[in-house]
Design a protein around this motif. Structure first.
Motif, PDB file in Angstrom:
ATOM      1  N   VAL A 103       0.838  -1.204   0.000  1.00  0.00           N
ATOM      2  CA  VAL A 103       0.000   0.000   0.000  1.00  0.00           C
ATOM      3  C   VAL A 103       0.873   1.253   0.000  1.00  0.00           C
ATOM      4  CG1 VAL A 103      -1.593   1.350   1.448  1.00  0.00           C
ATOM      5  CG2 VAL A 103      -2.053  -1.061   0.977  1.00  0.00           C
ATOM      6  N   ARG A 104       1.915   1.275   0.809  1.00  0.00           N
ATOM      7  CA  ARG A 104       2.792   2.443   0.882  1.00  0.00           C
ATOM      8  C   ARG A 104       3.533   2.654  -0.451  1.00  0.00           C
ATOM      9  NH1 ARG A 104       3.063   4.639   5.781  1.00  0.00           N
ATOM     10  NH2 ARG A 104       5.062   5.657   5.503  1.00  0.00           N
ATOM     11  N   GLN A 105       3.933   1.569  -1.093  1.00  0.00           N
ATOM     12  CA  GLN A 105       4.597   1.699  -2.398  1.00  0.00           C
ATOM     13  C   GLN A 105       3.637   2.270  -3.436  1.00  0.00           C
ATOM     14  OE1 GLN A 105       6.005  -2.294  -3.077  1.00  0.00           O
ATOM     15  NE2 GLN A 105       7.889  -1.967  -1.921  1.00  0.00           N
ATOM     16  N   ARG A 106       2.389   1.801  -3.405  1.00  0.00           N
ATOM     17  CA  ARG A 106       1.397   2.311  -4.339  1.00  0.00           C
ATOM     18  C   ARG A 106       1.109   3.791  -4.071  1.00  0.00           C
ATOM     19  NH1 ARG A 106      -0.559   2.578  -9.319  1.00  0.00           N
ATOM     20  NH2 ARG A 106      -2.741   3.165  -9.294  1.00  0.00           N
ATOM     21  N   ALA A 107       1.016   4.155  -2.794  1.00  0.00           N
ATOM     22  CA  ALA A 107       0.791   5.561  -2.435  1.00  0.00           C
ATOM     23  C   ALA A 107       1.966   6.421  -2.908  1.00  0.00           C
ATOM     24  CB  ALA A 107       0.588   5.699  -0.929  1.00  0.00           C
ATOM     25  N   ALA A 108       3.177   5.902  -2.815  1.00  0.00           N
ATOM     26  CA  ALA A 108       4.356   6.643  -3.278  1.00  0.00           C
ATOM     27  C   ALA A 108       4.298   6.856  -4.785  1.00  0.00           C
ATOM     28  CB  ALA A 108       5.634   5.906  -2.881  1.00  0.00           C
ATOM     29  N   VAL A 109       3.885   5.833  -5.534  1.00  0.00           N
ATOM     30  CA  VAL A 109       3.762   5.955  -6.989  1.00  0.00           C
ATOM     31  C   VAL A 109       2.738   7.039  -7.336  1.00  0.00           C
ATOM     32  CG1 VAL A 109       2.909   4.770  -9.072  1.00  0.00           C
ATOM     33  CG2 VAL A 109       4.531   3.616  -7.551  1.00  0.00           C
ATOM     34  N   LEU A 110       1.578   6.984  -6.671  1.00  0.00           N
ATOM     35  CA  LEU A 110       0.538   7.986  -6.941  1.00  0.00           C
ATOM     36  C   LEU A 110       1.008   9.382  -6.569  1.00  0.00           C
ATOM     37  CD1 LEU A 110      -2.687   6.123  -5.756  1.00  0.00           C
ATOM     38  CD2 LEU A 110      -1.907   6.493  -8.090  1.00  0.00           C
ATOM     39  N   THR A 111       1.697   9.495  -5.451  1.00  0.00           N
ATOM     40  CA  THR A 111       2.220  10.792  -5.011  1.00  0.00           C
ATOM     41  C   THR A 111       3.171  11.350  -6.058  1.00  0.00           C
ATOM     42  OG1 THR A 111       2.013  10.182  -2.682  1.00  0.00           O
ATOM     43  CG2 THR A 111       3.533  11.974  -3.207  1.00  0.00           C
ATOM     44  N   ASN A 112       4.095  10.527  -6.508  1.00  0.00           N
ATOM     45  CA  ASN A 112       5.060  10.983  -7.508  1.00  0.00           C
ATOM     46  C   ASN A 112       4.375  11.376  -8.813  1.00  0.00           C
ATOM     47  OD1 ASN A 112       7.211  10.641  -5.763  1.00  0.00           O
ATOM     48  ND2 ASN A 112       7.610   8.549  -6.445  1.00  0.00           N
TER      49      ASN A 112
END
Length: 157
Positions: A103-112
């Motif tokens: 989930v945190r990796q996916r959130a990082a992708v969306l943030t970027n």
């Protein structure tokens, strides 16, 4: 924290705890010839004997064993064969990483993705953020994504 987000985070934590032992067990990979055949042979049982115990034709057992190797067997059939050999079917999806990390990796992708579009537009308009402000905005957007509706993580932007 948003209630859906809190509920999802709690569910992830609970599942991660239950799945961690399975993630570390590489020995559970299906044998090349399939579990049914491996266990049947280890028990000294013939296909005819398994067929009788399952209430099917012997040719059906051979087909089931081939289907398992080809990943085409159903859970119902696996359960039926397991019960006929005094086994329990264990079915699980085991994440390759902790659910929280996924989930945190996916959130990082969306943030970027969000910030790169915004930052690019702002640069074109001569309004680019300083590195400090960009880092602060990155943290804010990342936190907003994590605390928002978890279903939005998986929607194409």
């Amino acid at each position: 924290m948003h209630s859906k987000s809190a509920t999802a985070a709690l569910a992830r934590k609970h599942l991660d705890r239950r799945l961690t032992p399975l993630r570390k067990t590489q020995d559970l990979a299906r044998p090349a010839r399939g579990w049914i055949k491996a266990i049947r042979e280890a028990l000294g049982m013939t296909t005819a004997q398994l067929a009788e115990r399952m209430g099917v034709a012997q040719t059906r057992v051979s087909r089931i064993e081939k289907d398992e190797v080809g990943s085409a067997v159903t859970l119902r059939t696996l359960r039926q064969a397991a019960e006929a050999m005094n086994c329990t079917l264990v079915y699980a999806l085991v994440p390759n990483e902790d659910l929280e990390q996924i989930v945190r990796q996916r959130a990082a992708v969306l943030t970027n993705e969000r910030l790169s579009r915004t930052h690019h537009t702002m640069k074109l308009e001569n309004q680019a953020l300083s590195e400090r402000d960009l880092n602060a905005e990155h943290s804010r957007v990342f936190r907003d994504i994590l605390e928002g509706d978890p279903r939005r993580l998986w929607t194409s932007q």
